[in-house]
Design an enzyme around this catalytic site. Sequence first.
Site, PDB file in Angstrom:
ATOM      1  N   LYS A  13      33.636  25.953  70.999  1.00  0.00           N
ATOM      2  CA  LYS A  13      35.057  25.559  71.092  1.00  0.00           C
ATOM      3  C   LYS A  13      35.159  24.091  71.511  1.00  0.00           C
ATOM      4  O   LYS A  13      35.892  23.302  70.903  1.00  0.00           O
ATOM      5  CB  LYS A  13      35.812  26.440  72.120  1.00  0.00           C
ATOM      6  CG  LYS A  13      35.774  27.928  71.819  1.00  0.00           C
ATOM      7  CD  LYS A  13      36.544  28.751  72.839  1.00  0.00           C
ATOM      8  CE  LYS A  13      35.980  28.727  74.248  1.00  0.00           C
ATOM      9  NZ  LYS A  13      34.642  29.353  74.384  1.00  0.00           N
ATOM     10  N   ARG A  89      43.277  33.487  77.174  1.00  0.00           N
ATOM     11  CA  ARG A  89      42.125  34.376  77.033  1.00  0.00           C
ATOM     12  C   ARG A  89      42.357  35.712  77.729  1.00  0.00           C
ATOM     13  O   ARG A  89      41.411  36.416  78.068  1.00  0.00           O
ATOM     14  CB  ARG A  89      40.829  33.706  77.450  1.00  0.00           C
ATOM     15  CG  ARG A  89      40.687  33.352  78.864  1.00  0.00           C
ATOM     16  CD  ARG A  89      39.255  32.913  79.130  1.00  0.00           C
ATOM     17  NE  ARG A  89      39.078  31.492  78.966  1.00  0.00           N
ATOM     18  CZ  ARG A  89      37.906  30.899  78.892  1.00  0.00           C
ATOM     19  NH1 ARG A  89      36.797  31.606  78.919  1.00  0.00           N
ATOM     20  NH2 ARG A  89      37.803  29.604  78.785  1.00  0.00           N
ATOM     21  N   ARG A 128      22.514  23.869  77.171  1.00  0.00           N
ATOM     22  CA  ARG A 128      23.613  22.911  77.138  1.00  0.00           C
ATOM     23  C   ARG A 128      23.596  21.938  78.323  1.00  0.00           C
ATOM     24  O   ARG A 128      23.319  22.334  79.439  1.00  0.00           O
ATOM     25  CB  ARG A 128      24.948  23.659  77.154  1.00  0.00           C
ATOM     26  CG  ARG A 128      26.132  22.697  77.296  1.00  0.00           C
ATOM     27  CD  ARG A 128      27.446  23.381  77.091  1.00  0.00           C
ATOM     28  NE  ARG A 128      27.671  24.459  78.036  1.00  0.00           N
ATOM     29  CZ  ARG A 128      28.719  25.257  77.951  1.00  0.00           C
ATOM     30  NH1 ARG A 128      29.593  25.121  76.972  1.00  0.00           N
ATOM     31  NH2 ARG A 128      28.881  26.225  78.841  1.00  0.00           N
ATOM     32  N   ARG A 161      26.233  22.944  83.767  1.00  0.00           N
ATOM     33  CA  ARG A 161      27.370  23.610  84.410  1.00  0.00           C
ATOM     34  C   ARG A 161      26.926  24.712  85.369  1.00  0.00           C
ATOM     35  O   ARG A 161      25.952  25.417  85.099  1.00  0.00           O
ATOM     36  CB  ARG A 161      28.292  24.203  83.327  1.00  0.00           C
ATOM     37  CG  ARG A 161      29.293  23.184  82.844  1.00  0.00           C
ATOM     38  CD  ARG A 161      30.067  23.629  81.644  1.00  0.00           C
ATOM     39  NE  ARG A 161      30.582  24.995  81.682  1.00  0.00           N
ATOM     40  CZ  ARG A 161      31.354  25.503  80.735  1.00  0.00           C
ATOM     41  NH1 ARG A 161      31.707  24.760  79.695  1.00  0.00           N
ATOM     42  NH2 ARG A 161      31.776  26.751  80.808  1.00  0.00           N
ATOM     43  N   ARG A 172      30.387  36.334  81.787  1.00  0.00           N
ATOM     44  CA  ARG A 172      31.381  35.693  80.905  1.00  0.00           C
ATOM     45  C   ARG A 172      31.438  36.407  79.551  1.00  0.00           C
ATOM     46  O   ARG A 172      32.516  36.584  78.971  1.00  0.00           O
ATOM     47  CB  ARG A 172      31.030  34.210  80.722  1.00  0.00           C
ATOM     48  CG  ARG A 172      31.342  33.384  81.977  1.00  0.00           C
ATOM     49  CD  ARG A 172      30.537  32.110  82.045  1.00  0.00           C
ATOM     50  NE  ARG A 172      30.799  31.183  80.973  1.00  0.00           N
ATOM     51  CZ  ARG A 172      29.927  30.256  80.561  1.00  0.00           C
ATOM     52  NH1 ARG A 172      28.729  30.156  81.105  1.00  0.00           N
ATOM     53  NH2 ARG A 172      30.263  29.437  79.604  1.00  0.00           N
TER      54      ARG A 172
HETATM   55  P1  AP5 Z   1      30.318  24.352  73.444  1.00  0.00           P
HETATM   56  O1  AP5 Z   1      31.059  23.580  72.428  1.00  0.00           O
HETATM   57  O2  AP5 Z   1      30.169  23.778  74.811  1.00  0.00           O
HETATM   58  O3  AP5 Z   1      30.848  25.861  73.518  1.00  0.00           O
HETATM   59  P2  AP5 Z   1      32.195  26.462  74.149  1.00  0.00           P
HETATM   60  O4  AP5 Z   1      32.702  27.501  73.210  1.00  0.00           O
HETATM   61  O5  AP5 Z   1      33.106  25.358  74.539  1.00  0.00           O
HETATM   62  O6  AP5 Z   1      31.587  27.193  75.404  1.00  0.00           O
HETATM   63  P3  AP5 Z   1      32.088  27.240  76.908  1.00  0.00           P
HETATM   64  O7  AP5 Z   1      30.920  27.721  77.739  1.00  0.00           O
HETATM   65  O8  AP5 Z   1      32.745  25.966  77.323  1.00  0.00           O
HETATM   66  O9  AP5 Z   1      33.154  28.372  76.831  1.00  0.00           O
HETATM   67  P4  AP5 Z   1      33.738  29.179  77.991  1.00  0.00           P
HETATM   68  O10 AP5 Z   1      34.907  29.792  77.349  1.00  0.00           O
HETATM   69  O11 AP5 Z   1      32.807  30.120  78.642  1.00  0.00           O
HETATM   70  O12 AP5 Z   1      34.006  28.065  79.126  1.00  0.00           O
HETATM   71  P5  AP5 Z   1      35.301  27.306  79.579  1.00  0.00           P
HETATM   72  O13 AP5 Z   1      34.903  25.954  80.001  1.00  0.00           O
HETATM   73  O14 AP5 Z   1      36.384  27.467  78.592  1.00  0.00           O
HETATM   74  O15 AP5 Z   1      28.858  24.632  72.810  1.00  0.00           O
HETATM   75  C1  AP5 Z   1      27.851  25.307  73.553  1.00  0.00           C
HETATM   76  C2  AP5 Z   1      26.463  24.753  73.187  1.00  0.00           C
HETATM   77  O16 AP5 Z   1      26.188  25.079  71.834  1.00  0.00           O
HETATM   78  C3  AP5 Z   1      26.347  23.215  73.282  1.00  0.00           C
HETATM   79  O17 AP5 Z   1      25.074  22.878  73.787  1.00  0.00           O
HETATM   80  C4  AP5 Z   1      26.531  22.729  71.837  1.00  0.00           C
HETATM   81  O18 AP5 Z   1      25.830  21.509  71.582  1.00  0.00           O
HETATM   82  C5  AP5 Z   1      25.961  23.910  71.039  1.00  0.00           C
HETATM   83  N1  AP5 Z   1      26.640  24.115  69.766  1.00  0.00           N
HETATM   84  C6  AP5 Z   1      27.976  24.040  69.529  1.00  0.00           C
HETATM   85  N2  AP5 Z   1      28.261  24.308  68.241  1.00  0.00           N
HETATM   86  C7  AP5 Z   1      27.064  24.557  67.651  1.00  0.00           C
HETATM   87  C8  AP5 Z   1      26.692  24.925  66.311  1.00  0.00           C
HETATM   88  N3  AP5 Z   1      27.633  25.088  65.330  1.00  0.00           N
HETATM   89  N4  AP5 Z   1      25.369  25.113  66.050  1.00  0.00           N
HETATM   90  C9  AP5 Z   1      24.437  24.971  67.042  1.00  0.00           C
HETATM   91  N5  AP5 Z   1      24.731  24.621  68.313  1.00  0.00           N
HETATM   92  C10 AP5 Z   1      26.037  24.439  68.623  1.00  0.00           C
HETATM   93  O19 AP5 Z   1      35.722  28.133  80.870  1.00  0.00           O
HETATM   94  C11 AP5 Z   1      34.877  28.131  82.009  1.00  0.00           C
HETATM   95  C12 AP5 Z   1      35.448  29.051  83.066  1.00  0.00           C
HETATM   96  O20 AP5 Z   1      36.745  28.571  83.494  1.00  0.00           O
HETATM   97  C13 AP5 Z   1      35.708  30.503  82.632  1.00  0.00           C
HETATM   98  O21 AP5 Z   1      34.541  31.302  82.718  1.00  0.00           O
HETATM   99  C14 AP5 Z   1      36.766  30.918  83.668  1.00  0.00           C
HETATM  100  O22 AP5 Z   1      36.180  31.148  84.924  1.00  0.00           O
HETATM  101  C15 AP5 Z   1      37.615  29.652  83.774  1.00  0.00           C
HETATM  102  N6  AP5 Z   1      38.699  29.655  82.773  1.00  0.00           N
HETATM  103  C16 AP5 Z   1      38.836  28.818  81.701  1.00  0.00           C
HETATM  104  N7  AP5 Z   1      39.925  29.123  80.984  1.00  0.00           N
HETATM  105  C17 AP5 Z   1      40.517  30.184  81.623  1.00  0.00           C
HETATM  106  C18 AP5 Z   1      41.666  30.964  81.347  1.00  0.00           C
HETATM  107  N8  AP5 Z   1      42.429  30.737  80.267  1.00  0.00           N
HETATM  108  N9  AP5 Z   1      41.952  31.969  82.196  1.00  0.00           N
HETATM  109  C19 AP5 Z   1      41.201  32.198  83.294  1.00  0.00           C
HETATM  110  N10 AP5 Z   1      40.072  31.512  83.611  1.00  0.00           N
HETATM  111  C20 AP5 Z   1      39.737  30.506  82.770  1.00  0.00           C
HETATM  112 MG    MG Z   2      33.892  24.637  76.354  1.00  0.00          MG
END
Ligand code: AP5
Ligand code: MG
Length: 222
Positions: A13, A89, A128, A161, A172
Amino acid sequence: MNLILIGPPGVGKGTQAELLEKRIGLKTLSSGVIFRQEIEAETDLGRLAKRYIDHGRLVPSGVTIEMMAKRIRSAEARKNGFILDGFPRAIDQAVALSEMEEDMDTVIDAVISLEVPDEILVSRLSGRVGCTKCGAIYHMTNKPPKRDWVCDNCNSPLFVRSDDQPDAIQQRLQIFHDTTMPVVSYYEGMGMLTRVDARQEPEKVYLDILAAAAARESKASQ
Ligand code: AP5
Ligand code: MG
């Protein structure tokens, strides 16, 4: 154009939001990035969020909705359109977003569900690293920075992270299946969802997202 990118942790994402913002000027509103900024700035919200994020649990919806509503209403988001990354989410967040759309007379044009099997997600998250300053995302094997632990874009240090640890990753993934999959079904039921195969190279995923968004826009204007 306003888009939602929805999908499990590590699906890409953030990677796709970075491409969409750089190339077509949509403003990224990433709930995870905003929480990490609040943690870094040691605000009350940051201290609260850290207690949940470090264990891979969701931050309570009340504070999350309030935080995102402020960004969605901002002039910056409304100028060229926005991408929601990581929000909504949970079903209560999706309902709150629908109410915001009515209040603000704005619409979400497309919801893109990025999809990858869980075993690939674990290997993506385990390798990552991210930039402390500009938020650029790397992978130690698939997309390494040119210099170890230094961002290619802004020369700032890179970091791992706190929630990219095995126990938090499992938690997660579980929450995604239990709490976020119903949101995917919610948007599918409203006819707004397009599924994209996110196992492909990032460039190909990007093109599929653009095609999906364009198809939704043209359907809406008919
Ligand atoms: P990356 O692009 O970083 O993936 P991502 O989908 O953004 O993964 P996240 O871990 O950020 O998602 P998340 O939803 O768990 O975390 P968030 O920060 O939103 O890519 C990942 C890796 O893969 C990278 O190394 C990249 O280079 C590689 N990659 C990407 N695309 C690729 C491809 N096509 N091929 C190969 N490699 C690839 O949330 C974190 C925390 O915040 C949550 O757990 C929760 O505690 C809190 N939070 C956030 N939003 C909410 C909400 N709405 N409600 C409640 N709590 C929330
Ligand atoms: Mg992300």
